[in-house]
Design a protein around this motif. Structure first.
Motif, PDB file in Angstrom:
ATOM      1  N   ALA A 142     -65.596 -17.917  15.703  1.00 48.33           N
ATOM      2  CA  ALA A 142     -64.189 -17.502  15.696  1.00 48.33           C
ATOM      3  C   ALA A 142     -64.076 -15.975  15.763  1.00 48.33           C
ATOM      4  O   ALA A 142     -63.216 -15.437  16.473  1.00 48.33           O
ATOM      5  CB  ALA A 142     -63.488 -18.040  14.453  1.00 48.33           C
ATOM      6  N   GLU A 195     -64.839 -14.942  19.202  1.00 49.31           N
ATOM      7  CA  GLU A 195     -63.694 -15.224  20.063  1.00 49.31           C
ATOM      8  C   GLU A 195     -62.652 -14.120  19.968  1.00 49.31           C
ATOM      9  O   GLU A 195     -62.048 -13.743  20.967  1.00 49.31           O
ATOM     10  CB  GLU A 195     -63.065 -16.566  19.693  1.00 49.31           C
ATOM     11  N   SER A 229     -62.082 -12.973  23.606  1.00 46.93           N
ATOM     12  CA  SER A 229     -60.889 -13.693  24.084  1.00 46.93           C
ATOM     13  C   SER A 229     -61.151 -14.452  25.390  1.00 46.93           C
ATOM     14  O   SER A 229     -60.441 -14.304  26.372  1.00 46.93           O
ATOM     15  CB  SER A 229     -59.688 -12.771  24.221  1.00 46.93           C
ATOM     16  N   LEU A 247     -61.836 -17.991  25.167  1.00 46.81           N
ATOM     17  CA  LEU A 247     -61.486 -19.355  24.770  1.00 46.81           C
ATOM     18  C   LEU A 247     -62.683 -20.307  24.747  1.00 46.81           C
ATOM     19  O   LEU A 247     -62.544 -21.446  24.347  1.00 46.81           O
ATOM     20  CB  LEU A 247     -60.380 -19.952  25.644  1.00 46.81           C
ATOM     21  N   LEU A 288     -63.910 -20.210  21.008  1.00 51.64           N
ATOM     22  CA  LEU A 288     -62.968 -20.923  20.155  1.00 51.64           C
ATOM     23  C   LEU A 288     -63.245 -22.422  20.186  1.00 51.64           C
ATOM     24  O   LEU A 288     -63.195 -23.095  19.149  1.00 51.64           O
ATOM     25  CB  LEU A 288     -61.530 -20.648  20.582  1.00 51.64           C
ATOM     26  N   SER A 289     -63.565 -22.950  21.346  1.00 48.65           N
ATOM     27  CA  SER A 289     -63.883 -24.375  21.423  1.00 48.65           C
ATOM     28  C   SER A 289     -65.188 -24.683  20.691  1.00 48.65           C
ATOM     29  O   SER A 289     -65.322 -25.736  20.074  1.00 48.65           O
ATOM     30  CB  SER A 289     -63.963 -24.828  22.876  1.00 48.65           C
ATOM     31  N   ALA A 297     -66.195 -23.021  18.033  1.00 50.05           N
ATOM     32  CA  ALA A 297     -65.842 -22.946  16.616  1.00 50.05           C
ATOM     33  C   ALA A 297     -65.169 -24.233  16.148  1.00 50.05           C
ATOM     34  O   ALA A 297     -65.476 -24.744  15.065  1.00 50.05           O
ATOM     35  CB  ALA A 297     -64.921 -21.745  16.370  1.00 50.05           C
ATOM     36  N   SER A 310     -66.317 -29.986  21.944  1.00 50.59           N
ATOM     37  CA  SER A 310     -66.218 -28.733  22.692  1.00 50.59           C
ATOM     38  C   SER A 310     -65.732 -28.975  24.115  1.00 50.59           C
ATOM     39  O   SER A 310     -64.920 -28.203  24.640  1.00 50.59           O
ATOM     40  CB  SER A 310     -67.553 -27.992  22.693  1.00 50.59           C
ATOM     41  N   THR A 362     -61.922 -29.699  23.908  1.00 48.75           N
ATOM     42  CA  THR A 362     -61.130 -28.509  23.588  1.00 48.75           C
ATOM     43  C   THR A 362     -61.155 -27.496  24.717  1.00 48.75           C
ATOM     44  O   THR A 362     -60.165 -26.812  24.934  1.00 48.75           O
ATOM     45  CB  THR A 362     -61.603 -27.849  22.274  1.00 48.75           C
TER      46      THR A 362
END
Length: 87
Positions: free
Chosen positions: A15, A18, A22, A24, A27-28, A30, A59, A62
């Motif tokens: 996270a 991420e 940035s 994404l 984030l998936s 995480a 993952s 997401t």
């Protein structure tokens, strides 16, 4: 440390990564590690096969969802009319 605690630490690391990039994708990852931590907490043990299956499925789902949800509006333009690249 318990297995689920290690998974949560890895999820927090993804996270933070991420926030720095940035893209994404992290984030998936995480979110997938949080799902693994929940499974480890519920079952109380570690299983390679279960964790790999959960990580892969969560993952992948997401990534698909986040790509669809946060798609740029400029990616959806369709050129009509005179286009140099039309043959």
């Amino acid at each position: 440390m318990e297995y689920y605690q290690i998974s949560i630490v890895i999820a927090v690391g993804f996270a933070i990564f991420e926030l720095l990039t940035s893209t994404l994708i992290a984030l998936s990852f995480a979110i997938a590690f949080v799902a693994i931590a929940i499974a480890q907490f519920c079952f109380g043990d570690f299983s390679w096969i279960r964790e790999i299956i959960i990580f892969t499925l969560v993952s992948f789902c997401t990534i698909l969802y986040l790509r669809k949800r946060f798609r740029k509006k400029s990616d959806q333009k369709h050129l009509t009319g005179d286009d140099v690249n039309l043959y």
